[in-house]
Scaffold this active site. Structure first.
Site, PDB file in Angstrom:
ATOM      1  NE  ARG A  58      -2.529   1.171   3.501  1.00 24.57           N
ATOM      2  CZ  ARG A  58      -3.240   1.009   4.613  1.00 24.57           C
ATOM      3  NH1 ARG A  58      -4.531   0.705   4.542  1.00 24.57           N
ATOM      4  NH2 ARG A  58      -2.686   1.142   5.793  1.00 24.57           N
ATOM      5  CE  LYS A 157      -1.750   4.876   7.130  1.00 21.99           C
ATOM      6  NZ  LYS A 157      -2.868   5.515   7.803  1.00 21.99           N
ATOM      7  CD  GLU A 191     -11.686   6.277   6.101  1.00 18.75           C
ATOM      8  OE1 GLU A 191     -11.505   5.080   5.841  1.00 18.75           O
ATOM      9  OE2 GLU A 191     -10.895   7.160   5.782  1.00 18.75           O
TER      10      GLU A 191
HETATM   11  N1  PPE Z   1      -8.854   5.159   7.573  1.00 19.00           N
HETATM   12  C1  PPE Z   1      -7.936   6.095   7.892  1.00 19.00           C
HETATM   13  C2  PPE Z   1      -8.190   7.513   7.531  1.00 19.00           C
HETATM   14  C3  PPE Z   1      -6.763   5.698   8.539  1.00 19.00           C
HETATM   15  O1  PPE Z   1      -5.846   6.612   8.828  1.00 19.00           O
HETATM   16  C4  PPE Z   1      -6.571   4.349   8.894  1.00 19.00           C
HETATM   17  C5  PPE Z   1      -5.331   3.913   9.609  1.00 19.00           C
HETATM   18  C6  PPE Z   1      -7.571   3.413   8.533  1.00 19.00           C
HETATM   19  C7  PPE Z   1      -8.691   3.861   7.885  1.00 19.00           C
HETATM   20  C8  PPE Z   1      -7.416   1.934   8.805  1.00 19.00           C
HETATM   21  O2  PPE Z   1      -6.437   1.390   7.968  1.00 19.00           O
HETATM   22  P1  PPE Z   1      -5.566   0.119   8.395  1.00 19.00           P
HETATM   23  O3  PPE Z   1      -4.635   0.560   9.486  1.00 19.00           O
HETATM   24  O4  PPE Z   1      -4.867  -0.279   7.149  1.00 19.00           O
HETATM   25  O5  PPE Z   1      -6.512  -0.931   8.857  1.00 19.00           O
HETATM   26  N2  PPE Z   1      -4.757   4.897  10.436  1.00 19.00           N
HETATM   27  C9  PPE Z   1      -3.356   4.826  10.782  1.00 19.00           C
HETATM   28  C10 PPE Z   1      -2.842   6.154  11.298  1.00 19.00           C
HETATM   29  C11 PPE Z   1      -3.274   6.568  12.652  1.00 19.00           C
HETATM   30  C12 PPE Z   1      -2.539   7.806  13.120  1.00 19.00           C
HETATM   31  O6  PPE Z   1      -3.051   8.475  14.007  1.00 19.00           O
HETATM   32  O7  PPE Z   1      -1.443   8.103  12.627  1.00 19.00           O
HETATM   33  C13 PPE Z   1      -3.084   3.667  11.723  1.00 19.00           C
HETATM   34  O8  PPE Z   1      -4.006   3.110  12.303  1.00 19.00           O
HETATM   35  O9  PPE Z   1      -1.910   3.315  11.848  1.00 19.00           O
END
Ligand code: PPE
Length: 316
Positions: A58, A157, A191
């Protein structure tokens, strides 16, 4: 934040306090970076990185989407990460790789500025609190809409995109809630500020689809698979705001947050974590910690026990 000894910076392991950049680094001005949040868990066979290859994949795709060529191969990044965890002597930890346009040029078409890559690994506890994981959190639908595909790239991301999450998180925290739920441009549920969202409606698990501007969460994918393996029906479809209030259960998933139930949303009670949430959460936590045989392939062991085993088998 809790520190570790070393940070990997453009191919070198440098002391934590020496991992610095120039103030004119491009990414500091324009947000031109892409990153990952990855977790490593202390398992029976030593530290293991959850879905490591998927996260690096990713990262590479996020970089591609923003025309940032990664200066290292996926395998080099994976090995640098494992070596960083070993050298820092870490067990369970959070891993943050970040590729960003560095120092050398400003302006919007700054291809002369290099792409830098750092990887940090450090201890980071429950993102929404241990209480939240057990009893659920209070969430609020944000007045800020999630960034849409008309202006940015929800699938990436990317650092700059997080200003959107920060607005939502700040608003909900200042209003006394623990998390913000963003709607997409169309007004459908998208989300959390850093998590994907799931609802239980009439016994079915429902989660917003890709066209709802979600980040394609790796834990979302894992939870969908786990829930289906447990025999639940999981449907990816648009979710209306009011369905949040009518839901039997709601939970969030993310790397930092893991799986967190929601017990109240916009002051509508959902209640203590329900049966389906608990069932999926228990299996998911087992998978993360290497206690679920069927999901062991999701773990990248830092010490490579399989190689150690194979070597000892060969030598005997
Ligand atoms: N949506 C967003 C906007 C997001 O930032 C995350 C992860 C997710 C969904 C879930 O994605 P995944 O971790 O692949 O299941 N957020 C990351 C950043 C948090 C932060 O504060 O920095 C994390 O959980 O690492």
């Amino acid at each position: 934040m809790e520190q570790a000894d070393l940070i990997w910076h453009n191919g070198e392991f440098v002391p934590w306090e020496d991992a610095k950049v120039h103030v004119l680094s491009h990414a500091l001005h324009y947000g031109t970076g892409v990153f990952e949040g990855i977790r490593c868990y202390e398992t029976e066979h030593g530290p293991a990185v959850f879905r490591h290859a998927d996260h690096i994949e990713r990262l590479a795709k996020s970089a591609e989407l923003y025309y940032l060529g990664l200066p290292y191969s996926k395998e080099e990044i994976a090995e640098a990460t494992r070596e960083l965890i070993r050298r820092n002597g870490l067990g369970s930890c959070y891993i943050r790789p970040l590729a960003f346009r560095g120092y050398g040029d400003l302006g919007l078409y700054a291809t002369d500025a290099p792409i830098d890559l750092i990887i940090a690994a450090f201890p980071w506890g429950a993102y929404l609190g241990e209480e939240g994981q057990k009893h659920g959190i209070r969430a609020k639908v944000s007045s800020w809409r999630r960034i849409g595909p008309g202006g940015l790239i929800p699938h990436a991301k990317a650092s700059g995109q997080y200003l959107n999450s920060i607005l939502a998180k700040t608003e909900s925290t200042n209003a006394g809630y623990e998390e913000a739920i963003l709607l997409d441009e169309r007004g459908f549920v998208c989300e959390g500020s850093g998590e994907n969202i799931f609802l239980v409606r009439d016994g079915q698990i429902v989660t917003p689809p890709h066209v709802a501007s979600i980040l394609d969460g790796i834990n979302r994918k894992s939870v969908i698979q786990i829930a289906r393996d447990l025999g639940y029906t999981v449907v990816e479809r648009d979710v209306a705001r009011a369905e949040l209030y009518l839901a039997e259960e709601i939970f969030l998933t993310g790397t930092a947050a893991e799986l967190v139930p929601v017990r109240e949303i916009d002051d509508h009670p959902i209640g203590e974590p329900g049966e389906i949430t608990r069932h999926v959460q228990a299996k998911f936590v087992d998978a993360l910690n290497g206690r679920a045989e069927e999901y062991l392939e999701w773990l990248d062991f830092v010490e490579k026990p399989s190689e150690v085993d194979q070597a000892s088998k060969v030598s005997t």
